[in-house]
Design a protein around this motif. Sequence first.
Motif, PDB file in Angstrom:
ATOM      1  N   ARG A  59       0.896  -1.117  -0.012  1.00 46.44           N
ATOM      2  CA  ARG A  59       0.065  -0.028   0.055  1.00 46.44           C
ATOM      3  C   ARG A  59       0.849   1.186  -0.085  1.00 46.44           C
ATOM      4  N   ASP A  60       2.004   1.167   0.537  1.00 46.37           N
ATOM      5  CA  ASP A  60       3.144   2.477   0.739  1.00 46.37           C
ATOM      6  C   ASP A  60       3.839   2.661  -0.759  1.00 46.37           C
ATOM      7  N   ILE A  61       3.522   1.685  -1.681  1.00 44.50           N
ATOM      8  CA  ILE A  61       3.898   2.065  -2.968  1.00 44.50           C
ATOM      9  C   ILE A  61       3.084   3.291  -3.795  1.00 44.50           C
ATOM     10  N   PRO A  62       3.820   4.064  -4.201  1.00 45.26           N
ATOM     11  CA  PRO A  62       2.992   5.367  -4.863  1.00 45.26           C
ATOM     12  C   PRO A  62       1.887   4.900  -5.875  1.00 45.26           C
ATOM     13  N   GLU A  63       1.001   5.346  -5.564  1.00 44.01           N
ATOM     14  CA  GLU A  63      -0.455   5.029  -6.301  1.00 44.01           C
ATOM     15  C   GLU A  63      -0.186   4.904  -7.764  1.00 44.01           C
ATOM     16  N   SER A  64       0.479   5.545  -8.476  1.00 48.80           N
ATOM     17  CA  SER A  64       0.910   5.730  -9.906  1.00 48.80           C
ATOM     18  C   SER A  64       1.465   4.503 -10.252  1.00 48.80           C
ATOM     19  N   PHE A  65       2.312   3.744  -9.477  1.00 48.79           N
ATOM     20  CA  PHE A  65       2.965   2.375  -9.528  1.00 48.79           C
ATOM     21  C   PHE A  65       1.940   1.444  -9.571  1.00 48.79           C
ATOM     22  N   SER A  77      16.582   4.458  -1.826  1.00 48.50           N
ATOM     23  CA  SER A  77      17.147   5.579  -1.279  1.00 48.50           C
ATOM     24  C   SER A  77      16.208   6.611  -1.043  1.00 48.50           C
ATOM     25  N   ARG A  78      15.757   7.114  -2.147  1.00 46.11           N
ATOM     26  CA  ARG A  78      14.606   8.326  -2.034  1.00 46.11           C
ATOM     27  C   ARG A  78      13.527   7.922  -1.030  1.00 46.11           C
ATOM     28  N   TYR A  79      13.055   6.557  -1.326  1.00 50.56           N
ATOM     29  CA  TYR A  79      11.893   6.402  -0.285  1.00 50.56           C
ATOM     30  C   TYR A  79      12.232   6.460   0.997  1.00 50.56           C
ATOM     31  N   TRP A  80      13.448   5.906   1.509  1.00 48.19           N
ATOM     32  CA  TRP A  80      13.632   6.151   2.872  1.00 48.19           C
ATOM     33  C   TRP A  80      14.161   7.447   3.404  1.00 48.19           C
ATOM     34  N   ARG A  81      14.327   8.330   2.307  1.00 45.25           N
ATOM     35  CA  ARG A  81      14.662   9.818   2.800  1.00 45.25           C
ATOM     36  C   ARG A  81      13.322  10.565   2.995  1.00 45.25           C
ATOM     37  N   GLY A  82      12.071   9.889   2.405  1.00 48.97           N
ATOM     38  CA  GLY A  82      10.928  10.534   2.549  1.00 48.97           C
ATOM     39  C   GLY A  82      10.485  11.132   1.275  1.00 48.97           C
ATOM     40  N   GLU A  83      10.953  11.225   0.082  1.00 49.75           N
ATOM     41  CA  GLU A  83      10.891  11.592  -0.976  1.00 49.75           C
ATOM     42  C   GLU A  83       9.775  10.852  -1.757  1.00 49.75           C
ATOM     43  N   THR A  84       8.844  11.381  -2.544  1.00 50.75           N
ATOM     44  CA  THR A  84       7.780  10.633  -3.177  1.00 50.75           C
ATOM     45  C   THR A  84       8.045  11.048  -4.927  1.00 50.75           C
ATOM     46  N   ASP A  85       7.148  10.254  -5.685  1.00 51.24           N
ATOM     47  CA  ASP A  85       7.038  10.539  -7.199  1.00 51.24           C
ATOM     48  C   ASP A  85       6.092  11.849  -7.454  1.00 51.24           C
TER      49      ASP A  85
END
Length: 133
Positions: A15-21, A121-129
């Motif tokens: 569920r935490d995978i960005p919705e677009s994916f 790496s981006r995910y764990w830095r809190g960045e999203t798409d």
Amino acid sequence: MTRKYFEKLVAQALRDIPESFREAMENVALVVEDYPQPELLEEMGIEPPDTLYGLYQGTPLPERDWSHGNVLPDTVTIYQQPIVEDYCDDDEIIRAIHETVIHEFGHYFGLSEAEIEEIESRYWRGETDGDDR
């Protein structure tokens, strides 16, 4: 850790995978198993004490052509016991599950190891798409 609780954590990671994916995921099964089979590890050239936390099996989206259809689902398998055995607390286990789910679905989308590592790496830095409705 019970299977039911572990499966709940895997479902949360999905569920935490960005919705677009998530919206682009079709005909792919996500399953939890205890351990990878010894034959699989041997086939992949993985020798103990190394193991797998997860495995994608199927045809990545970019490799599919117009004739790809009417096939069994691709499979992402998450292996519970290697993760639980390698991490000592719930926070580390949750992080390992999330990284494994992201990594294996990265293969589904045809991403290289380097691309997957950057996404993790981006995910764990809190960045999203930017599309996290």
